[in-house]
Scaffold this motif. Sequence first.
Motif, short mmCIF file in Angstrom:
data_model
loop_
_atom_site.label_atom_id
_atom_site.label_comp_id
_atom_site.label_asym_id
_atom_site.label_seq_id
_atom_site.Cartn_x
_atom_site.Cartn_y
_atom_site.Cartn_z
N LEU A 99 81.85 3.88 2.21
CA LEU A 99 80.53 3.88 2.86
C LEU A 99 79.54 3.03 2.05
O LEU A 99 78.76 2.26 2.63
CB LEU A 99 80.00 5.30 3.02
CG LEU A 99 80.77 6.15 4.04
CD1 LEU A 99 80.40 7.62 3.88
CD2 LEU A 99 80.51 5.68 5.45
N ILE A 100 79.59 3.14 0.74
CA ILE A 100 78.72 2.33 -0.12
C ILE A 100 79.05 0.85 0.06
O ILE A 100 78.14 0.01 0.19
CB ILE A 100 78.83 2.76 -1.59
CG1 ILE A 100 78.22 4.16 -1.76
CG2 ILE A 100 78.15 1.75 -2.52
CD1 ILE A 100 78.45 4.78 -3.14
N ALA A 101 80.33 0.53 0.13
CA ALA A 101 80.74 -0.87 0.33
C ALA A 101 80.22 -1.41 1.66
O ALA A 101 79.72 -2.54 1.73
CB ALA A 101 82.26 -0.99 0.26
N LEU A 102 80.33 -0.61 2.73
CA LEU A 102 79.82 -1.05 4.03
C LEU A 102 78.31 -1.22 3.98
O LEU A 102 77.77 -2.19 4.52
CB LEU A 102 80.21 -0.06 5.13
CG LEU A 102 81.68 -0.03 5.51
CD1 LEU A 102 81.95 1.12 6.48
CD2 LEU A 102 82.13 -1.36 6.09
N HIS A 103 77.63 -0.30 3.32
CA HIS A 103 76.17 -0.41 3.17
C HIS A 103 75.81 -1.70 2.44
O HIS A 103 74.93 -2.45 2.88
CB HIS A 103 75.62 0.80 2.43
CG HIS A 103 74.17 0.69 2.12
ND1 HIS A 103 73.20 0.93 3.06
CD2 HIS A 103 73.53 0.31 0.99
CE1 HIS A 103 72.01 0.72 2.51
NE2 HIS A 103 72.19 0.35 1.25
N GLN A 104 76.49 -1.96 1.34
CA GLN A 104 76.18 -3.17 0.54
C GLN A 104 76.46 -4.44 1.33
O GLN A 104 75.72 -5.42 1.22
CB GLN A 104 76.98 -3.15 -0.76
CG GLN A 104 76.49 -2.09 -1.72
CD GLN A 104 77.40 -1.92 -2.93
OE1 GLN A 104 78.57 -2.30 -2.93
NE2 GLN A 104 76.84 -1.34 -3.98
#
Length: 162
Positions: free
Chosen positions: A72-77
């Motif tokens: 989820l953090i990767a998608l956000h970034q």
Amino acid sequence: MQLKPALGAIVAVSMLAIVFWQQTHLDPKAPDAEFTTLSGEQIVLRELGGQPVLITFWATDCRACIEEIPDLIALHQQFAHKGLQIIAVAMPYDIPSRVKQLSEMRKLPYTVALDIEGVHARAFGDVSLTPSSFLIDRERNVVSRVTGRFNLADWRARIAAM
């Protein structure tokens, strides 16, 4: 002792039936929802029109949910600057102070919301298993629903195509 394998099979088949039923009884349009974030901010889904949204139902005691956080953090970034909104909705049974503590400890860069009364879980097809994630396109159509961990490469491709 023959009862244990049979019971395990019954549970597995029941869970598959629930997931299938949820998949086939989901309205293609995202429900109108107004989320309350940990900071008390109100986010109205229909007011995010024109932006893709990823909504994930999770719990602090769900191992797969915790393992999914880096994705989820990767998608956000990768996609926040292109308008992607990620809303992680804590399940009604989760203790708000634990949700807040984990969110702060993990420094979650996306929105975390509470669903204390289960309104959102019901609106999204009676979500009961976590993680359960919904990818919503710019026209507010639910284009993908995944119960369990989503495939990061697949969702990157889907979001990039929006």
